[in-house]
Design an enzyme around this catalytic site. Sequence first.
Site, PDB file in Angstrom:
ATOM      1  CG  ASP A   1      -0.193  -0.168   2.536  1.00  0.00           C
ATOM      2  OD1 ASP A   1       0.633   0.711   2.856  1.00  0.00           O
ATOM      3  OD2 ASP A   1      -0.420  -1.172   3.249  1.00  0.00           O
TER       4      ASP A   1
ATOM      5  CD  GLU B   1      18.081 -25.245 -14.559  1.00  0.00           C
ATOM      6  OE1 GLU B   1      16.927 -25.678 -14.549  1.00  0.00           O
ATOM      7  OE2 GLU B   1      18.914 -25.499 -13.647  1.00  0.00           O
TER       8      GLU B   1
END
Length: 732
Positions: free
Chosen positions: A535, A615
Amino acid sequence: MAILINNKDKTYTLTTKNTMYQMKVDELNVLVHTYYGAKMEYMDLHYYSKCNSQPSFSPNPADSIGVCNQYTYGEASQELSCAGIGDFRLNAIGVRNSDGSFGVEPRFVGAEVIKGKYSIKGLPSFYGDEADTLVITLKDKVHDIYFHLYYGVFEEYDLITRSVTVENKTDKSIKLEKALTLTLDLPRGSYDMLNFHGRHMRERMVERTGIKHSQITIESMRGGSSHMQNPFVVVCDKDANEEYGSAWGIALVYSGNFKIAAEKDQWEKTRVVAGINPENFSYEILPNGTFECPEAAMVYSNEGFGNMSRCFHKAIRNNLCRGKYKNTQRPVLINNWEGTYFNFNADKLVSMAHEAKKLGVELFVMDDGWFGKRDDDHSGLGDWTPNEKKLQGTLKNLAERINAEGMKFGIWFEPECISEDSDLYRAHPDYAFKMPDRDPQVSRNQYVLDYSRKEVVDNIYNQLTTVLDSANISYVKWDFNRHISDLYSVALPPEKQGEVYHRYMLGLYDLLERITTKYPDILFESCSGGGGRFDCGMLYYMPQVWTSDNSDAIDRLKIQYGTSFAYPVSTMGAHVSVCPNHQNARVTPLKTRGNVAYFGTYGLELDVTKMTDEEKEEIKRQIVEFKKHYELIQHGEYYRLISPFASDESMYCVWETAKEDGSEALVCAVRYDTDACTPPFYVRVKGLLPNRFYRINGSEKTYLGAALMNLGLELEYDFFTYPSRLYHITLA
Ligand code: GLA
């Protein structure tokens, strides 16, 4: 001029680049709202909002009789709507007078313009010298109770902020029983509300509801803004979409219990209120005392949600987030949580840092489990003393070992909680919230500390600063892994227990202010079981938030898409993790995991020592690519092109970031489902220059900007599950 006071009409008009907000002092000296919408030339717009209906069982103020007989608070578009005086709609302020009566009638006293943006004592708020402030003072018709209404006007971002301070100048205490900051009365019409609901690992799902003749309430009573509802809504025209229609975005700059509610009244007008949740809230205001309501921030757009979001993004990045990392490039980090959980020692962490460094990672974050007695989540919270056995030395030594690998070092805290099995709890059991004579509820085996007490906040402050001063720490993850129940503070008398939720927030904000000011070079990331406290309140102290504990790239599409309605990409913590994913077992291509994390802060959360060479090469490539596009992604204009929520036949989620001048854009398309015989698919790009030609990923063929925007960019087809592509669009 952003603020216009017209003394003849008694109007107060706020203007931004594209919007206008107007209030007027009416014939009863009540401050009413006349308009909030697209910018226009000045006019007194009260003809539209004046009371002209039949009273319809709504009473008339005593001084309206013979003056304006049809006047009723129940219809007036009051700028500060109050309870107890015949306005039976949703309202914002409830005052219990010292004689026990409940109600006030604020009337206009005066107004002044102040250069720069107001701030609010002890609470987060937008800031900026480029803004102007209008202060309007109202006073109860009878008692010396004052209401100071603050408006901050940020012209460039079409942002208007509001706050209210209630001041008691009577000689007796009063009680504020409702302290919502915002009342917004919208013209007659049909509106929808977008809210962003969810749960742990599924935050900010977009939901759209019609505002009818019943109340819609979006709220939290969890002591944190919560995963369940975000303190942000969009009220919009029925037919508004990403590019079209009126949209009013409302964000609360507050991280605690909140309420945002809307209803259509009997006169077909829509009212929205937003602020502190009134449940279990009451606050005593002593003679000469004040109460400051948290800020509400509003953006109006008549070009749909997209433009509204872009205004919020810029305002949050530039005028809410603070500190060194507001604009400087943040390091690419690796966090060990999903890689090791509690099972690590210093050698393990250093080996991870060693491998990660080779891939281009810049910051190593040690998550939960490094302190007190903490080998699982049953103990240790509250004891912020490094576990030197596990760290195989002091914290300083470990930081030095990580630094020696060429990496910055970061650390996890959960400063607001306490385990029963901790030295702090054994010494101070009363520090945890607990009702008298009742066993408290545990959640993740822990309690919440009573931050309404200064000595509790100070204890944690001293513990945190001791740790932070002891080693070279460049990053802090600030977590909060349960919500508040059993609220009761032993430090307050029974009649003041209604203050505890808000006092908790004041204690937390005080601690955050002290810590973030003392350590200006530390990058802070807020977290609450992932995105349970995402928020504007937390963003004032910390420029990024761990968006969700769900790191699956496909679930993240919805989570990050929903989050983007209010919050910029630069605030969204996003990491690449392993497959099968730990939260939902889904397997996605590593490239797709990277592409999704790019539209956040991009980092890693896995055990890099267990990755294959292939990877590792891919991660190396991703870090280079992410850094190449860093500026564009973090500070570009963000467009939502295809929603993962709509049942779009393309099965694509597509978002884009473009340079404000239209010279460059990056489109990310992720296919979240699959089918056979797929037809070609085109997506209309935004924000390009219509008459200029562009290359796509350096292609030889060039495309007219207008063609990419009107016909679309062809999305290439990849024959495997969850493919994704980036399209880098540059001027030819
Ligand atoms: C929360 C956070 C995670 C991790 C754990 C540690 O769930 O969201 O990222 O830090 O706590 O306990």
